[in-house]
Design a protein around this motif. Structure first.
Motif, PDB file in Angstrom:
ATOM      1  N   LEU A 112      -1.344 -14.600  -4.352  1.00 56.01           N
ATOM      2  CA  LEU A 112      -1.058 -15.452  -3.199  1.00 56.01           C
ATOM      3  C   LEU A 112      -1.939 -16.695  -3.204  1.00 56.01           C
ATOM      4  N   LEU A 113      -3.215 -16.525  -3.546  1.00 51.55           N
ATOM      5  CA  LEU A 113      -4.170 -17.631  -3.487  1.00 51.55           C
ATOM      6  C   LEU A 113      -4.191 -18.471  -4.755  1.00 51.55           C
ATOM      7  N   ALA A 114      -3.477 -18.029  -5.790  1.00 56.91           N
ATOM      8  CA  ALA A 114      -3.498 -18.774  -7.056  1.00 56.91           C
ATOM      9  C   ALA A 114      -2.935 -20.176  -6.881  1.00 56.91           C
ATOM     10  N   SER A 115      -1.929 -20.319  -6.030  1.00 61.38           N
ATOM     11  CA  SER A 115      -1.307 -21.624  -5.821  1.00 61.38           C
ATOM     12  C   SER A 115      -0.696 -21.680  -4.431  1.00 61.38           C
ATOM     13  N   GLN A 116      -0.744 -22.868  -3.827  1.00 62.54           N
ATOM     14  CA  GLN A 116      -0.124 -23.041  -2.518  1.00 62.54           C
ATOM     15  C   GLN A 116       1.389 -22.840  -2.575  1.00 62.54           C
ATOM     16  N   THR A 117       1.969 -23.040  -3.746  1.00 69.21           N
ATOM     17  CA  THR A 117       3.418 -22.835  -3.879  1.00 69.21           C
ATOM     18  C   THR A 117       3.800 -21.361  -3.763  1.00 69.21           C
ATOM     19  N   HIS A 118       2.808 -20.473  -3.834  1.00 73.90           N
ATOM     20  CA  HIS A 118       3.068 -19.041  -3.684  1.00 73.90           C
ATOM     21  C   HIS A 118       3.042 -18.599  -2.229  1.00 73.90           C
ATOM     22  N   PHE A 119       2.635 -19.503  -1.338  1.00 76.54           N
ATOM     23  CA  PHE A 119       2.475 -19.096   0.050  1.00 76.54           C
ATOM     24  C   PHE A 119       3.813 -18.823   0.721  1.00 76.54           C
ATOM     25  N   ARG A 120       3.903 -17.677   1.370  1.00 73.90           N
ATOM     26  CA  ARG A 120       4.988 -17.336   2.279  1.00 73.90           C
ATOM     27  C   ARG A 120       4.354 -16.474   3.377  1.00 73.90           C
ATOM     28  N   HIS A 121       4.863 -16.560   4.581  1.00 77.19           N
ATOM     29  CA  HIS A 121       4.299 -15.752   5.660  1.00 77.19           C
ATOM     30  C   HIS A 121       4.435 -14.262   5.362  1.00 77.19           C
ATOM     31  N   ASN A 122       5.562 -13.857   4.770  1.00 72.55           N
ATOM     32  CA  ASN A 122       5.753 -12.434   4.506  1.00 72.55           C
ATOM     33  C   ASN A 122       4.758 -11.920   3.472  1.00 72.55           C
ATOM     34  N   ARG A 123       4.387 -12.775   2.528  1.00 70.82           N
ATOM     35  CA  ARG A 123       3.414 -12.367   1.514  1.00 70.82           C
ATOM     36  C   ARG A 123       2.020 -12.236   2.117  1.00 70.82           C
ATOM     37  N   THR A 124       1.705 -13.135   3.041  1.00 71.02           N
ATOM     38  CA  THR A 124       0.423 -13.040   3.731  1.00 71.02           C
ATOM     39  C   THR A 124       0.368 -11.773   4.577  1.00 71.02           C
ATOM     40  N   PHE A 125       1.475 -11.455   5.238  1.00 69.63           N
ATOM     41  CA  PHE A 125       1.554 -10.246   6.056  1.00 69.63           C
ATOM     42  C   PHE A 125       1.313  -9.008   5.196  1.00 69.63           C
ATOM     43  N   LEU A 126       1.954  -8.945   4.034  1.00 72.01           N
ATOM     44  CA  LEU A 126       1.753  -7.824   3.117  1.00 72.01           C
ATOM     45  C   LEU A 126       0.301  -7.743   2.678  1.00 72.01           C
ATOM     46  N   THR A 127      -0.304  -8.877   2.374  1.00 70.00           N
ATOM     47  CA  THR A 127      -1.701  -8.907   1.935  1.00 70.00           C
ATOM     48  C   THR A 127      -2.630  -8.373   3.013  1.00 70.00           C
ATOM     49  N   ILE A 128      -2.383  -8.756   4.259  1.00 73.42           N
ATOM     50  CA  ILE A 128      -3.220  -8.297   5.367  1.00 73.42           C
ATOM     51  C   ILE A 128      -3.119  -6.784   5.535  1.00 73.42           C
ATOM     52  N   LEU A 129      -1.902  -6.246   5.455  1.00 69.72           N
ATOM     53  CA  LEU A 129      -1.738  -4.806   5.601  1.00 69.72           C
ATOM     54  C   LEU A 129      -2.422  -4.050   4.464  1.00 69.72           C
ATOM     55  N   LEU A 130      -2.321  -4.575   3.251  1.00 69.87           N
ATOM     56  CA  LEU A 130      -3.006  -3.930   2.126  1.00 69.87           C
ATOM     57  C   LEU A 130      -4.521  -3.969   2.316  1.00 69.87           C
ATOM     58  N   PHE A 131      -5.018  -5.072   2.850  1.00 66.52           N
ATOM     59  CA  PHE A 131      -6.459  -5.141   3.132  1.00 66.52           C
ATOM     60  C   PHE A 131      -6.856  -4.080   4.153  1.00 66.52           C
ATOM     61  N   GLY A 132      -6.029  -3.925   5.205  1.00 68.52           N
ATOM     62  CA  GLY A 132      -6.317  -2.891   6.194  1.00 68.52           C
ATOM     63  C   GLY A 132      -6.367  -1.505   5.572  1.00 68.52           C
ATOM     64  N   LEU A 133      -5.482  -1.249   4.619  1.00 67.35           N
ATOM     65  CA  LEU A 133      -5.480   0.058   3.944  1.00 67.35           C
ATOM     66  C   LEU A 133      -6.769   0.293   3.170  1.00 67.35           C
ATOM     67  N   THR A 134      -7.360  -0.764   2.629  1.00 65.97           N
ATOM     68  CA  THR A 134      -8.598  -0.582   1.864  1.00 65.97           C
ATOM     69  C   THR A 134      -9.748  -0.108   2.752  1.00 65.97           C
ATOM     70  N   LEU A 135      -9.632  -0.317   4.054  1.00 67.99           N
ATOM     71  CA  LEU A 135     -10.707   0.067   4.975  1.00 67.99           C
ATOM     72  C   LEU A 135     -10.595   1.511   5.443  1.00 67.99           C
ATOM     73  N   LEU A 136      -9.507   2.188   5.059  1.00 69.95           N
ATOM     74  CA  LEU A 136      -9.256   3.539   5.549  1.00 69.95           C
ATOM     75  C   LEU A 136      -9.057   4.511   4.380  1.00 69.95           C
ATOM     76  N   PRO A 137      -9.554   5.732   4.500  1.00 70.12           N
ATOM     77  CA  PRO A 137      -9.363   6.738   3.432  1.00 70.12           C
ATOM     78  C   PRO A 137      -7.974   7.351   3.487  1.00 70.12           C
ATOM     79  N   ALA A 138      -6.956   6.539   3.150  1.00 70.00           N
ATOM     80  CA  ALA A 138      -5.566   6.957   3.326  1.00 70.00           C
ATOM     81  C   ALA A 138      -5.114   7.963   2.281  1.00 70.00           C
ATOM     82  N   GLY A 139      -5.975   8.369   1.374  1.00 72.18           N
ATOM     83  CA  GLY A 139      -5.601   9.347   0.364  1.00 72.18           C
ATOM     84  C   GLY A 139      -5.978  10.774   0.719  1.00 72.18           C
ATOM     85  N   ARG A 140      -6.464  10.980   1.925  1.00 70.74           N
ATOM     86  CA  ARG A 140      -6.878  12.338   2.299  1.00 70.74           C
ATOM     87  C   ARG A 140      -5.698  13.274   2.530  1.00 70.74           C
ATOM     88  N   VAL A 141      -4.529  12.699   2.800  1.00 71.13           N
ATOM     89  CA  VAL A 141      -3.317  13.506   2.997  1.00 71.13           C
ATOM     90  C   VAL A 141      -2.174  12.827   2.263  1.00 71.13           C
TER      91      VAL A 141
END
Length: 382
Positions: free
Chosen positions: A104-133
């Motif tokens: 996403l950050l490699a180039s401004q031409t890659h920017f889309r709101h949906n891609r940013t939304f996906l990136t934010i959710l993936l970041f949130g997952l990194t903060l939680l031990p979602a592999g326990r179940v």
């Protein structure tokens, strides 16, 4: 001030089940593959992002060579699969996030709101031990005879994700609310007229196409769409309106998919609805007699579709009804309302069951004049 400080501290100490986040993790794996697919296709054909016009997302962002970019995409795709399976979950979730964020950050031409939304959710997952179940990690731990890790964790990152998801709807809805072209329907009408040629080959009759491109229609449709976004953003926060807001969100994103190209936005947004599930498990009991055809079917549906682990299945006593739904507050519901109450808590049956439950509940309240019996029958709604 001391009360505010105490509440602030309690926010970071609050615990809850991680299971709903694990369901989100599983869903985001294939969604990430769909997101990366066009980039992977270009990379496979020898087309790199820096072969054409590109501009760094930020001045401090270093240029990634095209060959390294291709490797990054491949690593991200493999990691997304492993993340969904729950293999070395914390590591593969972090790698998936870094791959998507770096692309996403490699180039401004890659920017889309949906891609940013996906990136934010993936970041949130990194903060939680979602592999326990719901993961290979959990299965492997069980297979080795090690004690299972509790699915209850500190959930302040989940609250951050809820705030972010809510802001997506509120920011989008408010910006359209104050835009006269949006709220007045001009934007939506122009979009339909602009792509009218896509309607011509469809089975729609000519009068249907004329209706869809009729300007006055959007004086009504546009305000409804804008207010729906605002309702979703606010309604998700209240237990009384949450089911209605989730149902509206599903319908809203389905309509977006039919009318516009938004890449993976709708997929991400619908998957993100999992974070609004109450972070607790097995807090409702379904007593169902499996010797009856209807009971067997319902029990099978719960076993296969209860991804959030919301129900305990029990056999009723001989003098009890064939089905009783016991809510987390002890409220009991029987009969058709109980069936619908169960189906509204199963993700795949929710879209159809929720409006049916609302209608049945309204009818029950009408018959009882809004008495305590009617409120008791609404246990399935809450």
């Amino acid at each position: 001030m001391s009360t505010i400080a105490a509440r602030w501290d309690a926010l970071f100490e609050r615990t809850g089940s991680i299971r709903a986040v694990a369901v989100l993790r599983i869903a985001l794996g294939p969604i990430t593959l769909v997101h990366l697919a066009p980039f992977l296709r270009d990379a496979r054909n020898g087309i790199h992002y820096d072969d054409r016009f590109w501009e760094p997302y930020a001045p401090w962002m270093p240029k990634i060579p095209g060959s390294l970019w291709s490797v990054l995409l491949a690593v991200g795709a493999v990691s997304a699969v492993l993340m969904a399976l729950g293999v070395l979950t914390r590591l593969t979730t972090a790698v998936t996030f870094l791959a998507v964020a770096t692309n996403l950050l490699a180039s401004q031409t890659h920017f889309r709101h949906n891609r940013t939304f996906l990136t934010i959710l993936l970041f949130g997952l990194t903060l939680l031990p979602a592999g326990r179940v719901l993961s290979v990690d959990a299965w492997w731990r069980r297979w080795r005879g090690l004690p299972m890790l509790s699915d209850r964790v500190v959930i302040w990152p989940l609250i951050l994700l809820r705030i972010q998801v809510s802001l997506v709807y509120l920011a989008s809805g408010f910006s359209k609310l104050i835009d006269p072209d949006w709220f007045g329907g001009l934007v939506l009408w122009d979009r339909v007229v602009r792509y009218k040629y896509t309607l011509d080959p469809t089975p729609l009759p000519e009068w249907g196409i004329d209706f869809l491109t009729w300007r006055p229609l959007y004086w009504f449709v546009a305000p409804v769409a804008v207010l729906t976004e605002l309702f979703i953003g606010l309604g998700l926060w209240s237990q009384r309106t949450r089911l209605a807001a989730i149902w509206a969100a599903v319908l809203f994103h389905l309509s977006i998919e039919l009318s516009a190209s938004v890449e993976v936005f709708s997929l991400v947004a619908v998957a993100a609805l999992a974070i609004w599930v109450t972070p607790s498990t097995r807090d409702r009991t379904v007593r169902v007699r499996t010797t009856t055809p209807g009971g067997r079917a319902l029990a099978l549906a719960v076993r296969l579709l209860d991804w959030f682990g919301r129900f305990r299945l029990e056999e009723p006593a001989s003098d009890e009804p064939w089905l009783t739904l016991i809510d987390r507050d002890g409220t009991r519901t029987i009969g058709q309302l109980a069936v619908l109450g169960v189906l509204t808590r199963l993700p795949l049956t929710f879209p159809l069951a929720a409006p049916l439950l609302a209608v049945d509940t309204w009818q029950a309240r009408s018959r009882t004049g809004g008495s305590d019996d009617a409120r008791t029958s609404m246990a399935g709604v809450r």
